[in-house]
Write a protein that holds these residues in place. Structure first.
Motif, PDB file in Angstrom:
ATOM      1  N   SER A  17       0.836  -1.209   0.000  1.00  0.00           N
ATOM      2  CA  SER A  17       0.000   0.000   0.000  1.00  0.00           C
ATOM      3  C   SER A  17       0.869   1.257   0.000  1.00  0.00           C
ATOM      4  CB  SER A  17      -0.962  -0.015   1.182  1.00  0.00           C
ATOM      5  OG  SER A  17      -0.375   0.553   2.316  1.00  0.00           O
ATOM      6  N   VAL A  18       1.970   1.220   0.762  1.00  0.00           N
ATOM      7  CA  VAL A  18       2.871   2.393   0.779  1.00  0.00           C
ATOM      8  C   VAL A  18       3.516   2.562  -0.604  1.00  0.00           C
ATOM      9  CG1 VAL A  18       4.972   3.356   1.796  1.00  0.00           C
ATOM     10  CG2 VAL A  18       3.339   2.194   3.248  1.00  0.00           C
ATOM     11  N   LEU A  19       3.888   1.435  -1.195  1.00  0.00           N
ATOM     12  CA  LEU A  19       4.580   1.514  -2.483  1.00  0.00           C
ATOM     13  C   LEU A  19       3.711   2.136  -3.569  1.00  0.00           C
ATOM     14  CD1 LEU A  19       6.511  -1.873  -2.537  1.00  0.00           C
ATOM     15  CD2 LEU A  19       7.500   0.402  -2.462  1.00  0.00           C
ATOM     16  N   VAL A  22       2.429   6.067  -2.073  1.00  0.00           N
ATOM     17  CA  VAL A  22       3.428   7.095  -1.774  1.00  0.00           C
ATOM     18  C   VAL A  22       4.574   7.066  -2.791  1.00  0.00           C
ATOM     19  CG1 VAL A  22       4.940   8.037  -0.002  1.00  0.00           C
ATOM     20  CG2 VAL A  22       2.858   6.868   0.683  1.00  0.00           C
ATOM     21  N   GLU A  23       5.044   5.855  -3.094  1.00  0.00           N
ATOM     22  CA  GLU A  23       6.211   5.751  -3.973  1.00  0.00           C
ATOM     23  C   GLU A  23       5.824   5.640  -5.460  1.00  0.00           C
ATOM     24  OE1 GLU A  23       9.271   5.744  -2.663  1.00  0.00           O
ATOM     25  OE2 GLU A  23       8.805   5.461  -0.559  1.00  0.00           O
ATOM     26  N   SER A 496      -3.856   7.581   2.294  1.00  0.00           N
ATOM     27  CA  SER A 496      -2.976   6.571   2.865  1.00  0.00           C
ATOM     28  C   SER A 496      -3.744   5.799   3.915  1.00  0.00           C
ATOM     29  CB  SER A 496      -1.781   7.235   3.512  1.00  0.00           C
ATOM     30  OG  SER A 496      -1.179   8.039   2.570  1.00  0.00           O
TER      31      SER A 496
ATOM     32  N   GLU B 605       0.718  13.406   7.288  1.00  0.00           N
ATOM     33  CA  GLU B 605       0.047  13.674   6.016  1.00  0.00           C
ATOM     34  C   GLU B 605      -1.297  14.370   6.263  1.00  0.00           C
ATOM     35  OE1 GLU B 605      -1.304  10.369   3.376  1.00  0.00           O
ATOM     36  OE2 GLU B 605       0.698  10.715   2.589  1.00  0.00           O
ATOM     37  N   ARG B 614       6.630  12.375   3.925  1.00  0.00           N
ATOM     38  CA  ARG B 614       7.279  11.601   2.869  1.00  0.00           C
ATOM     39  C   ARG B 614       8.581  10.963   3.361  1.00  0.00           C
ATOM     40  NH1 ARG B 614       6.693  10.159  -1.937  1.00  0.00           N
ATOM     41  NH2 ARG B 614       8.564   9.700  -3.100  1.00  0.00           N
TER      42      ARG B 614
END
Lengths: 512, 632
Positions: A17-19, A22-23, A496, B605, B614
């Motif tokens: 999920s972060v990848l 966010v990334e 997120s 966030e 970040r």
């Protein structure tokens, strides 16, 4: 970290999920999420994360990419999610089950079904934030703005800290044409998060809209301000994407739309600033005086914005049309530009012509009014020849000689004035003889003939008009460029994931 | 007078009246109702015995022996039948069994007495008393060269261990060592007792002494297996390394095959898979048909990612197992045939059959039972191998169904249920657990009740699930915590929050050191906006969960878990700054607490601090990656 307290698969799922959120590393994210899914293939959170991944992948892919497999994966997992929910008998469904069902229906663009499911979740739990937001989104998709407004209002009441919900509310308010409320909402977000991308996008769009409204009402000053605001909002996003201090990246589609908006606003700004009545004001104020700066520059910038819009983009056609119109405008304007190489030259010509004009007027007036064509004077030799003075006695002779000498020096515009003067000063003693008066013509003075004067006057007027008005005429042509409104669809906000253990991991049936 | 007593009295009257057939009918009915009724069994057997039907009587007493093992009267009755049948040698064995049973009973009584006694020093007196009992019995004599008291004390120590009385066992072993200072078995027993008491370091010392006293290869193997299996908290690797070093220094301590197996097992425990593979391969060369080599060897190959080799070894194991199944099936069929033939001879012929052939049938029946059990075990193993080979569950189930049918109350049946449960094959898990529970004559296994309850809940059969979980609650034990948690989950899912809270709180009262319980209760309270209550639970958890950490190092990690939960409570109530503070504390306590870091990023966030968020997300991803690698 005490691993035994958690399902091992959650680490991979959350990493996934972060990848993606966010990334933006969709490939690696997919690997991890699928691995987690293989371990827990009935975990609805994992399936939803996979759907969100594919949705995001679709949104962030360039339009020309072949997305059939991603679309198909999204649809497969959404259907799988629905099937998993339906494994549970419907009478046992709770608010969370309905919400999951609705989310999957939303993924499959079954908006009416999603609305029904979200509503059922909310009947069971009216304070269910995620369901309120979901309902708002579904209503938005159905363009049911007033109901979407109610949903987002509720959601914000439940979580006033949620900035995404506030931005969605602002979007709805814009669509409801409640611009003041929308602006207020966006300003609230701006106060907390000046780099919230959705806020900036909607702020830009709001100001564009407000600019258009003001323009229609011929409130050019307001319009100008608003288009400038819109441009700065959009430009902030474009330039800000290089650093990480923003809520998210923009999608390629949003990038194109923003470019379109910036181009649009630039043209509108030119149009606003050159409208009649606005010139003097802008000359006086002139912080960003387009009259003095280059219009071509602005139009070129706008063209540049339009040309950055990629093929297959939703605004591509409009952008190309705009470029054609701007090109046409520039071409037409160049014809004027051949006569007047630059605006400065235009003004110079106008100034010189004005000087010529004024000088001609001067000559003409002076020549007509003050400069006589001939004058009269006493011929002294003739007076002497006649011996009139000699015939006088010596006393009179001396006084008269002085007077006559003075009269001889004076040039009289008319015969009568000379005789009158003579009679006053000399006559009783010495009556004037008309042979003594001499008419002298003034051939040496420069004067204008009427024909020359008229010619100079008209030519001067023409050049003054050319020097002053032609640049204005070209500007007025800018006003005639009609641009299409941009089509804007922002990315689906995938916030997120927070990982308060209970709801995300659920009860685990691991044997102790 | 209750019904059973009345029926027993009626049976006795039938016997007095020599109405043996009626007496047998009555006793058989009584046993169907109550298989553990000793008097009914004795009456039933006697009804044959008095009619001089000694073979039938013996059969009944043997059945009784299965239900009531080590029962002196039943053993005596079998012995009596054998004597009447002229099988005096066998009767002698039974006599010894009876005496051993009497001896064991005496030991049990002694143990009870010692337990009640405040003065443990008196144990020596009890052993003296035991000597007297021993002297009167015909139990085999002590091993030559060993002091008989030492042998007896060691024997008593072993019995105490069997009865899970490690303290008394230690007293006995100490006594044995007093009499026989080089008694390797007593030292090993002492080590076992300490091992049961989770005093690994002390147990290790005793094992070491035992190994230095020239133990038999069998005992040495037993000791080294125990040492290798010990899970020390900080010295775990030391134990395994000791086993390897010892075997390398004294290769003759155990048999060569066992040596390689032990080295392989311990290298695998030390995650030295290449070395483990080498040892197992050596063992394979010594005895290629030794089945126990192939599964651990396959696992070692799996660890070094040589999946072809893994499958090859699993397949070999499966091959041997299926071969054994075929052989055992053949033997079973033969036995059944032979028994059938013996039965088909009919009563007239039967009378003419000599007594030895009857005994043969009995022996055949015993063999058949054993073979069937063996077959069931093999089928279970074959199923497990197929499962390891990731074969279709239907094929696995073909084997396992037979195991369940053959031995529904066996441990294998329960293991099958567990395996199905672990693979979330809920329907089969439920069926198997139910079979296991139904056929288990002793008190129902509460864990099976809980698991069947959970499996039913996963099938959304909430009502049945609740019934099973409540049945499990009726039995006292640690499983109650799990039952309460699942009843809590069930009620949460049904959105009956007050009931759910009651169950979670009950679980918390029973075990306030379980993270699962704490998390469930805190999440529920927090979700219900009972922020204050949730924080109170966190405070209590800080007191109990943290302070009962097994090692001091773990205290910080546990503290981090509680801070993380506190953070979640504040996050739920929208108090972002407080939540952040808690997550920060969690990260301070345990830098690897990725979930605390995750939520910290989430809040940053939410507060619009995207740059900071970040950076934090970057660390979160890195941390998740590390955890994923660790767990893989």
């Amino acid at each position: 970290m005490i691993y035994s307290n958690y399902l091992p698969s959650i680490f991979r799922a959350y990493l996934g999920s972060v990848l993606f959120s966010v990334e933006y590393d969709f490939i690696l994210s997919e690997t991890h999420l699928k691995a987690a899914f293989r371990q827990e293939d009935k975990n609805l959170t994992f399936i939803l994360l996979l759907c969100q991944l594919y949705q995001k992948k679709l949104e962030y892919s360039e339009a020309q990419t072949n997305l059939i497999s991603t679309e198909s994966a999204l649809s497969t997992y959404a259907q799988l999610g629905i099937n998993v929910v339906k494994e549970k008998p419907e009478p046992l469904w709770n608010d969370v089950d309905y919400r999951f069902l609705a989310e999957f229906q939303l993924m499959m663009a079954r908006y009416d079904d999603a609305v029904a499911s979200f509503n059922k979740a909310l009947i069971l739990n009216p304070d269910f934030f995620d369901a309120r937001v979901g309902l708002g989104i579904a209503k938005q998709k159905l363009a049911n703005w007033s109901e979407a407004h109610v949903a987002f209002k509720h959601a914000i009441r439940l979580d006033p800290n949620d900035l995404n919900a506030r931005c969605s509310l602002a979007e709805v308010l814009i669509n409801l044409e409640r611009f003041a409320d929308a602006e207020q909402e966006l300003k609230r977000v701006k106060q907390i998060a000046p780099n919230h991308v959705d806020m900036l996008i909607w702020m830009g769009k709001l100001f564009t809209w407000l600019g258009d409204e003001a323009y229609k009402k011929e409130e050019y000053d307001h319009a100008c301000q608003r288009f400038s605001h819109a441009i700065s909002s959009f430009e902030k996003i474009s330039t800000g994407q290089k650093n990480s201090d923003y809520s998210r990246r923009i999608t390629p589609d949003e990038r194109d739309t923003i470019n379109y908006f910036i181009g649009y606003c630039r043209v509108k700004l030119c149009q606003t600033q050159v409208k009649p009545g606005a010139i003097l004001q802008r000359l006086v104020k002139g912080p960003k005086n387009l009259l003095m700066s280059s219009i071509e520059e602005e139009v070129d910038n706008a063209k540049n914005n339009f040309s950055q819009i990629k093929e297959y983009s939703r605004n591509y056609f409009e952008a190309q049309q705009s470029i054609r119109r701007l090109d046409k405008f520039l071409k037409e304007r160049n014809q004027f530009t051949n006569i007047q190489p630059s605006r400065v030259a235009g003004y110079t010509v106008a100034t010189i012509t004005l000087a010529v004009f004024l000088f001609a007027q001067y000559l003409f007036v002076m020549g007509t009014m003050f400069w006589p064509k001939s004058y009269y004077t006493i011929k002294p030799n003739q007076v002497l020849i006649d011996g009139a003075l000699l015939k006088l006695d010596s006393a009179h002779k001396n006084s008269l000689t002085d007077n006559v000498a003075n009269l001889v020096k004076i040039q009289y515009p008319s015969r009568d004035s000379l005789i009158r003067e003579w009679q006053q000063k000399v006559e009783p003693k010495l009556p004037i003889n008309s042979d003594w008066i001499e008419r002298i013509d003034q051939n040496q003075q420069i004067t204008l003939s009427e024909g020359t004067y008229m010619s100079i006057t008209f030519i001067s007027i023409f050049f003054i008009i050319a020097g002053l008005i032609l640049p204005e005429l070209t500007k007025l042509k800018v006003g005639s460029i009609e641009l299409e409104k941009a089509k804007l669809e922002t990315a689906t906000s995938t916030p997120s994931l927070s990982v308060s253990a209970g709801p995300t991991t659920g009860p685990t049936a691991l044997r102790s | 007078m209750d019904t059973v007593t009345a029926l027993l009295a009626q049976g006795a009257q039938f016997i007095v009246d020599k109405n043996y057939a009626e007496a047998r009918r009555l006793y058989s009915e009584l046993i169907a109702q109550d298989p553990k009724n000793q008097n009914a069994w004795l009456g039933w057997g006697n009804a044959y015995f008095l009619e001089e039907k000694y073979e039938e009587a013996k059969k009944i007493f043997e059945d009784a022996n299965l239900e009531l093992p080590d029962n002196q009267l039943i053993l005596a009755s079998i012995g009596g039948c054998l004597r009447q049948l002229g099988r005096d040698e066998e009767a002698e064995v039974f006599k010894r069994n009876i005496e051993e049973a009497i001896f064991k009973t005496s030991v049990d009584e002694l143990i009870k007495a010692i337990e009640l006694s405040v003065d443990r020093a008196k144990v020596a007196d009890y052993i003296t008393e035991l000597e007297k009992i021993y002297a009167q019995s015909s139990i085999p004599p002590a091993i030559e060269g060993i002091n008989s008291v030492a042998w007896l004390a060691n024997y008593m120590g072993r019995l105490c261990l069997e009865r899970k009385k490690p303290d008394l066992a230690i007293v006995s072993f100490v006594k044995a060592i007093e009499k026989e200072p080089d008694y390797a078995e007593a030292y090993a027993g002492w080590g076992h007792a300490l091992y049961i008491k989770v005093q690994d370091a002390e147990a290790f010392e005793k094992y070491k002494i035992s190994l230095s006293k020239n133990p038999s290869p069998k005992l040495a193997y037993e000791i080294l297996q125990k040492i290798g299996g010990m899970q020390g908290k900080t010295e775990q690797e030391h134990y395994q390394q000791y086993v390897i070093d010892t075997l390398q220094a004294k290769p003759d301590l155990v048999l060569p095959l066992n040596r390689d197996l032990l080295i392989g097992d311990n290298q695998a425990r030390l995650k030295q898979y290449e070395k483990a593979i080498e040892a197992y391969e050596n063992a394979k060369r010594i005895k290629p048909d030794q089945q126990s080599i192939y599964v651990p060897l396959a696992k070692a190959y799996h660890e070094v990612k040589k999946y072809d080799k893994e499958r090859e070894n699993l397949r070999t194991s499966l091959h041997y197992t299926t071969q054994q199944i075929i052989t055992t099936q053949q033997q079973t069929t033969d036995l059944e045939e032979r028994i059938k033939q013996a039965d088909d001879t009919g009563p007239t012929i039967k009378e003419s059959v000599d007594k030895s052939s009857e005994a043969n049938v009995s022996q055949l029946t015993d063999d058949l039972t054993k073979r069937k059990q063996e077959l069931a075990d093999l089928e279970y193993k074959a199923g497990q191998l197929l499962l390891d080979l990731n074969e279709d569950v239907t094929d696995v189930w073909n084997y396992w169904q037979k195991t369940i049918d053959a031995a529904p109350a066996s441990e294998n049946t329960r293991k099958i249920a567990d395996a199905m449960y672990d693979r979330h094959i809920w329907e089969k898990a439920v069926t198997t657990y139910k079979v296991y529970l139904k056929n288990n004559k002793s008190a129902p296994d509460p864990y099976s009740l809980v698991y069947v309850g959970i499996a039913l809940s996963c099938q959304y059969q909430y009502e049945q699930s609740e019934n099973y979980l409540k049945k499990a609650l009726a039995v006292l034990g640690n499983h109650q915590v799990l039952a309460h948690i699942w009843l809590g989950h069930l009620n949460t899912d049904k959105r009956m929050f007050p009931k759910a809270e009651d169950h979670y709180r009950a679980a918390f009262r029973l075990d306030s050191t379980s993270y699962q319980v704490i998390e469930a209760l805190v999440s529920l309270l927090s979700g219900q906006k009972k922020t204050k209550d949730a924080l109170e639970v966190c405070e209590k958890a800080m007191d109990k969960y943290v302070k009962t950490a097994p090692v001091a190092d773990k205290e910080e990690e546990r503290m981090a878990e509680v801070f993380y939960l506190k953070g979640n409570v504040y996050l739920d109530s929208g108090e972002l700054e407080e939540a952040k503070e808690c997550y920060r504390m969690a990260i301070n306590k345990d830098g690897k607490h990725v979930l605390a870091r995750h939520n910290m990023s989430f809040i940053l966030e939410k507060q619009g601090r995207y740059g900071e968020a970040r950076d934090e997300w970057g660390r979160v991803a890195q941390s998740y990656n590390e955890h994923t690698l660790n767990l893989t």
